[in-house]
Design an enzyme around this catalytic site. Structure first.
Site, PDB file in Angstrom:
ATOM      1  N   ARG A 225       0.849  -1.183   0.000  1.00 35.05           N
ATOM      2  CA  ARG A 225       0.000   0.000   0.000  1.00 35.05           C
ATOM      3  C   ARG A 225       0.888   1.238   0.000  1.00 35.05           C
ATOM      4  NH1 ARG A 225      -3.177  -2.810  -1.684  1.00 35.05           N
ATOM      5  NH2 ARG A 225      -5.235  -3.431  -0.917  1.00 35.05           N
ATOM      6  N   HIS A 273       0.999  -0.252 -10.393  1.00 35.03           N
ATOM      7  CA  HIS A 273       0.084  -1.099  -9.612  1.00 35.03           C
ATOM      8  C   HIS A 273      -0.235  -2.392 -10.365  1.00 35.03           C
ATOM      9  CE1 HIS A 273      -3.088  -0.848  -6.196  1.00 35.03           C
ATOM     10  NE2 HIS A 273      -2.745  -2.101  -6.427  1.00 35.03           N
TER      11      HIS A 273
END
Length: 310
Positions: A225, A273
């Protein structure tokens, strides 16, 4: 007949519809699967993508559970309108992809392959890397993804240290917990992999103080994250040379703005990502299994602990 709502961002319905229907049929579940229902009170289960339009769960008064398509649930655990069971995604396909990404970038930093790949300048630059057994790699976060990555790195003969909120036991991995354990792990680690959930306790876990604990020249790999890292502190540590390199796949703002300094820092590798993605076929099997379990009075797997945040 069970009414199942699929609520996620545009484009995913076409990707998931067939695998979900196939998975439901394989368990003899009678399912009415739709991307929309005229009456929210008709819905029994919600298959959910956090970036979709549904944010207020209040109208779904007869829903039995929300089944998240992502491993991360930080966008959901604090939603005050969600008061039914929530499951996170623990997908074998996602796990395999994460192991491959982490292993590749740990090996890249371990072997310093960028030295050769990016410097094809005719200079015969002989630098022999240490063996894996002489390199210490920390995996922060020992959930399903972190444990799988730690185990794989251990099979490659790295000295693997694991850290988690609660004490774990993993064959081939030295496990630590607590604040003192974190400091001990960071002080010994040449490469740090971040796979923690994002909670109040893990936000900015790599900050100026904790980065200073790392051996000089350490590398960081973050497919977890974005908010696990204090960006300003990392940029300062890279600038001073205390941190040697960082591979970052997740960010506070995505897509990462073109003007962000990470893009322009030669010590930073940005990936968009893509460390791992939920695979529709395997994820659909997990969702169908959980609905089947719940309908048969069995406990659902991968239930989220709201108090812990994951």
């Amino acid at each position: 007949m069970l009414n199942v709502l699929f609520s996620a961002r545009d484009g995913l319905w076409g990707v998931y519809e067939e695998p979900l229907r196939k998975a439901f049929a394989s368990r003899n579940l009678s399912i009415n699967l739709q991307p929309d229902f005229s009456d929210p009170e008709m819905v029994h289960y919600i298959v959910y993508g956090p970036t979709g339009p549904l944010q207020d769960f209040t109208p779904y008064s007869n829903a039995k559970a929300v089944l998240n398509l992502w491993a991360g649930v930080e966008r959901l655990v604090k939603n005050p309108t969600l008061n039914i069971p929530l499951t996170r995604m623990v997908d074998t396909g996602l796990q395999e992809g994460m192991v491959e990404y982490v292993t590749a970038h740990v090996l890249r930093h371990h072997l310093d392959t960028d030295r050769q790949v990016l410097n094809q300048n005719g200079v015969w630059d002989v630098v022999i890397p240490p063996l894996a057994r002489d390199r210490t790699v920390a995996v922060l976060g020992l959930g399903a993804l972190g444990e799988a990555c730690a185990r794989q790195l251990a099979t490659l003969n790295f000295n693997v240290l694991g850290w988690s909120r609660r004490q774990k036991e993993i064959h081939g991995v030295s496990c630590f917990c607590g604040e003192d354990g974190l400091r001990d792990v960071l002080s010994k680690s040449d490469i740090v992999v971040l796979l923690l959930p994002l909670t109040d306790g893990t936000a900015n876990i790599l900050n100026a103080d904790t980065l200073a604990l790392l051996p000089k020249g350490a590398a960081i790999v973050n497919p977890g994250r974005g908010a696990l890292i204090d960006d300003d502190a990392l940029l300062a540590a890279l600038g001073s040379g205390h941190v040697g390199a960082a591979t970052l796949d997740v960010f506070r703002q995505e897509p990462l703005p073109a003007e962000h300094p990470y893009w322009h820092n030669p010590k930073v590798t940005v990936t968009p990502h893509i460390a791992s993605e939920t695979r529709p076929e395997t994820a659909s099997e997990i969702i169908a299994d959980n609905i089947h379990r719940n309908e048969n009075g069995e406990p659902m797997r991968f239930l989220v602990d709201r108090s812990a945040g994951y």
